[in-house]
Design an enzyme around this catalytic site. Structure first.
Site, mmCIF file in Angstrom:
data_model
loop_
_atom_site.group_PDB
_atom_site.id
_atom_site.type_symbol
_atom_site.label_atom_id
_atom_site.label_comp_id
_atom_site.label_asym_id
_atom_site.label_seq_id
_atom_site.Cartn_x
_atom_site.Cartn_y
_atom_site.Cartn_z
ATOM 1 C CD GLU A 265 2.725 -0.332 -1.800
ATOM 2 O OE1 GLU A 265 3.255 -1.350 -2.252
ATOM 3 O OE2 GLU A 265 2.050 -0.319 -0.746
ATOM 4 C CE LYS A 340 5.531 -4.278 -0.964
ATOM 5 N NZ LYS A 340 4.078 -3.991 -1.170
ATOM 6 C CB CYS A 374 3.639 -1.364 1.742
ATOM 7 S SG CYS A 374 1.990 -1.755 2.425
#
Length: 508
Positions: A265, A340, A374
């Site tokens: 990331e 995300k 994440c």
């Protein structure tokens, strides 16, 4: 039979076995005609020798399975036993058939309880897989129904057997061996008075079956090599310097014939160091100005190095809003994006990043893959939505500064692998960027996780890197093992979900 002298052997039937076979069939089927004619058995051996299986004990034949090959579309519909075989003729064997049909399995009464029938069924399943056939079909008699015929309809009887409230010698055995009831067939074997002529059409699906499809977009792959980049953050003089650093890793992964290269990331974060005077909000927007160039360069690398690249994540500005986006660069030149969804307090506070509104599974030439960036992996609903779209591998680029932050990602990633019966690869960065505002030191131990069952490593970890060390990591993952797990695992999380009680839906 004295157990200590038992010596079992599984083999194919031969013509010399007929006297012993006839004796066994007379014993088992004394009520419905006894042994089949010798010519019929000889025909089965001649037309499909590998389908005629026996188990012998010290040379004495004690169990047999007789099988032919048929067209699935024909015999997955109602039929009678005489459509398959009669006293004087094998009527429906088709050497180009796409399914096995189990004509019969019978075991010497003295050997009941030794699960020889199960051994024969497992051998049939292996034959089905080896020949890449679609399924095993069988007509299952219902000999126990005669005891309940005056109490209930045959359909209720079948439901009771499926619920294990009633035991049927044949149907209960078939269900225990992974077969499903597809339909009820009438007058299947009229002389079978105990079953009142009824039978169930049973099916075992070969989950490894691969239809021959010359028009398939992607060729079939079995073993996929995942390459993970655990990269140390270091200063970059300009965008080309950053790309040179990344290309070094892509080149190395390609040399090892990896199918995927997975970057961490915000792997492009060193470019924020080009303007150290900017505050955090300004810096992330400055970083976003390089994203198109970096994405296009990675897309070119994917083609030139013949590798699919999961491009970590980078900031993207749309309608003056900043998003955190992972790009999938396929080696055919196509590019996909995954935003995300869940934004951490740090991203929201220091960088004013917004969350995306869509998750999806991407088809590739090395399986169906999903990407969760994440924090997203800490929300099990997203993984379940992807699993319902038949995801094989989940990629998780991450960036964590502390060990406890890393462990949140790690433990949740392992949970996603188990509950969704898929592989999960996590890729993080290490080191620090002292000249960049709001970017702390990083902690990472990149890993590839598997489900937890006999087909996989005992700790469900296929590979993992050395913590906080720049390195490449490789893991070979077998997609065929996932198919076996989905159907035949010790536990089957996806199959056993209670869809009648709960479900996960994406709100539009």
């Amino acid at each position: 039979m004295a157990e200590e002298t038992t010596r079992l052997r599984l083999r194919t039937l031969t013509e010399d076995d007929y006297p012993a076979l006839a004796k066994l069939m007379d014993q088992v089927y004394h009520d419905i005609g006894g042994a089949w004619p010798e010519d019929t058995i000889r025909t089965l051996i001649r037309i499909f020798p590998e389908g005629q299986l026996v188990i012998e004990d010290n040379g004495e034949l004690v169990a047999t399975a007789l099988t032919i090959k048929v067209k699935y579309d024909r015999f997955s519909n109602p039929h009678r036993y005489e459509d398959l075989i009669t006293d004087d003729k094998v009527r429906s064997h088709n050497k180009s058939g796409d399914a096995l049909y189990g004509l019969d399995v019978f075991v010497d009464k003295e050997y009941r309880g030794y699960r020889l029938g199960r051994r024969l069924y497992e051998a049939r399943k292996e034959l089905c897989r080896e020949e890449n056939l679609r399924a095993i079909l069988a007509g299952g008699r219902l000999p126990g129904y005669t005891n309940y015929a005056d109490q209930m309809e045959v359909t209720e009887y079948i439901e009771q057997v499926e619920a294990r409230a009633i035991y049927d010698p044949i149907l209960s055995f078939q269900l225990a061996n992974g077969f499903d009831v597809k339909r009820l067939m009438k007058a299947y074997l009229p002389e079978d008075e105990d079953s009142h002529g009824y039978a169930t059409l049973l099916e075992w699906d070969n989950i490894l079956y691969e239809p021959e499809d010359d028009d398939a977009e992607w060729p079939r792959r079995t073993v996929v090599r995942v390459g993970v980049v655990q990269r140390r953050m270091r200063a970059a003089r300009d965008v080309q310097d950053l790309l040179n650093q990344v290309e070094f890793f892509i080149d190395a992964l390609s040399d090892y014939r990896a199918d995927f290269a997975v970057l961490p990331e915000f792997f492009s974060a060193p470019l924020m160091g080009l303007r150290p005077e900017l505050n955090s909000v300004e810096a992330v927007r400055f970083l976003a100005s390089f994203t198109d160039e970096v994405r296009d360069a990675l897309a070119d690398m994917a083609v030139s190095y013949n590798i699919n690249i999961v491009g970590g994540s980078m900031p993207v500005i749309e309608d003056d809003k900043v998003y955190n986006v992972a790009y999938l660069m396929r080696r055919d030149g196509s590019v996909e994006s995954q935003y995300k969804i869940h934004i951490t307090p740090h991203e929201r506070r220091d960088w004013v990043i917004q969350g995306g509104n869509k998750v999806q599974v991407f088809d590739t030439d090395a399986g169906r893959v999903g990407i969760l960036i994440c924090y997203d992996v800490e929300f099990p609903e997203l993984g379940r939505l992807l699993a319902e779209e038949k995801m094989d591998i989940l990629f998780v680029p991450f960036w964590t500064d502390t060990k406890n932050g890393y462990l949140r990602v790690r433990h949740c990633a392992q949970a996603r692998a188990i509950e969704n019966e898929c592989y999960v690869a996590i890729a993080g960065s290490v080191g620090n960027l002292p000249r960049v505002d709001a970017v702390d030191i990083q902690y990472a131990q990149s890993s590839v996780f598997s489900p937890s069952d006999f087909y996989f490593p005992h700790d469900a970890i296929i590979s993992e890197s050395v913590p906080n060390t720049e390195m490449l990591m490789f893991a070979d993952v077998d997609l065929e093992k996932l198919k076996l797990l989905h159907r035949e695992g010790s536990v089957t999380n996806l199959r056993d979900r209670r869809d009648d009680l709960y479900r996960v839906e994406w709100k539009k």
